[in-house]
Scaffold this active site. Structure first.
Site, short mmCIF file in Angstrom:
data_model
loop_
_atom_site.label_atom_id
_atom_site.label_comp_id
_atom_site.label_asym_id
_atom_site.label_seq_id
_atom_site.Cartn_x
_atom_site.Cartn_y
_atom_site.Cartn_z
N ASN A 1 0.86 -1.19 0.00
CA ASN A 1 0.00 0.00 0.00
C ASN A 1 0.89 1.24 0.00
O ASN A 1 2.10 1.15 0.23
CB ASN A 1 -0.97 -0.01 1.19
N ASP B 1 1.39 -8.99 1.02
CA ASP B 1 2.23 -8.20 1.90
C ASP B 1 2.45 -8.89 3.26
O ASP B 1 3.57 -8.96 3.77
CB ASP B 1 1.58 -6.82 2.10
P1 ADP Z 1 -4.07 -5.92 -3.19
O1 ADP Z 1 -4.25 -5.14 -1.89
O2 ADP Z 1 -3.13 -5.25 -4.16
O3 ADP Z 1 -5.38 -6.31 -3.78
P2 ADP Z 1 -3.63 -8.60 -2.00
O4 ADP Z 1 -2.37 -9.07 -1.37
O5 ADP Z 1 -4.83 -8.41 -1.12
O6 ADP Z 1 -3.24 -7.23 -2.76
O7 ADP Z 1 -4.04 -9.57 -3.19
C1 ADP Z 1 -3.43 -9.60 -4.45
C2 ADP Z 1 -3.54 -11.00 -5.04
O8 ADP Z 1 -2.52 -11.84 -4.49
C3 ADP Z 1 -4.86 -11.72 -4.78
O9 ADP Z 1 -5.26 -12.33 -6.02
C4 ADP Z 1 -4.49 -12.77 -3.74
O10 ADP Z 1 -5.30 -13.94 -3.84
C5 ADP Z 1 -3.06 -13.08 -4.09
N1 ADP Z 1 -2.22 -13.62 -3.00
C6 ADP Z 1 -2.42 -13.60 -1.66
N2 ADP Z 1 -1.39 -14.19 -1.01
C7 ADP Z 1 -0.49 -14.60 -1.98
C8 ADP Z 1 0.78 -15.28 -1.96
N3 ADP Z 1 1.36 -15.68 -0.81
N4 ADP Z 1 1.39 -15.51 -3.16
C9 ADP Z 1 0.83 -15.12 -4.33
N5 ADP Z 1 -0.36 -14.48 -4.39
C10 ADP Z 1 -1.01 -14.22 -3.25
#
Ligand code: ADP
Length: 183
Positions: free
Chosen positions: A30, A40
């Site tokens: 963010n 994150d």
């Molecule tokens: P944003 O706030 O940018 O939407 P998020 O982290 O909430 O970011 O989600 C971005 C994408 O990453 C989603 O499609 C989520 O399912 C995916 N995601 C979550 N954890 C992981 C991980 N450990 N590795 C790869 N992708 C992930």
């Protein structure tokens, strides 16, 4: 699925981005670089506190939406974490597409500037930020293809999709782009 773009490879896989054995991984950060859930949370949990200590010290103003900053990677297998800030989806008329493309473009530029041969990227903005997956997939992949056509690097660009739905959406988008770009 994988395609060649000139000398480089663009590939998709389903998995956890924190486990990738690549030179750099991209975080879905963010703009305050304040830490959150999703990608994150996983990166800071596995990478340890050194990553946040470094970004706090180097990027006191955070990072604007549509851009990215770089740090070392703590305990992760990668050398660098690139903290990219995608847009929060608010209907698609507020510059979200340009901001999403910008976040990916700057991430790829930072990887090249730091001599990374390989980079792993998540589906930025498709979790907590609610960007529609199909549109996000097309924007992510077309930005990567255009970047590789222009710069020819990094040699390996891998999108790591967390679940089957995301992997399916990226596969469909890459199939249609491969046809359009004759990859
Ligand atoms: P944003 O706030 O940018 O939407 P998020 O982290 O909430 O970011 O989600 C971005 C994408 O990453 C989603 O499609 C989520 O399912 C995916 N995601 C979550 N954890 C992981 C991980 N450990 N590795 C790869 N992708 C992930």
């Amino acid at each position: 699925m994988e395609v060649r773009v000139g000398e480089a490879t663009l590939e998709l896989c389903q998995g956890d981005i924190t486990l990738q054995q690549v030179d750099s991984i991209v975080n879905a950060a963010n703009s305050r670089l304040a830490g959150g859930g999703g990608v994150d949370g996983a990166i800071h949990r596995r990478g340890g506190p050194a990553i946040m200590q470094e970004t706090d010290a180097r990027y006191t103003q955070g990072c604007p939406t549509g851009s990215a900053v770089i740090s070392t990677a703590g305990n992760l297998p990668a050398r660098y974490v690139i903290h990219a800030v995608g847009p929060v989806w608010s209907g698609g008329q507020r510059g979200e597409a340009e901001q999403l493309a910008g976040a990916y473009r700057r991430s790829l530029e930072l990887a090249v500037e730091h001599d990374c041969q390989s980079i792993a990227l998540p589906a930025l903005s498709t979790g907590a930020y609610r960007y529609p997956m199909d549109q996000a997939a097309r924007m992510a992949l077309s930005t990567a293809v255009e970047f590789l056509k222009t710069h020819g690097r990094p040699k390996l660009v891998r999108f790591v999709l967390f679940d089957a739905a995301a992997h399916g959406a990226f596969t469909a988008a890459l199939e249609s782009l491969a046809e359009e770009f004759r990859l």
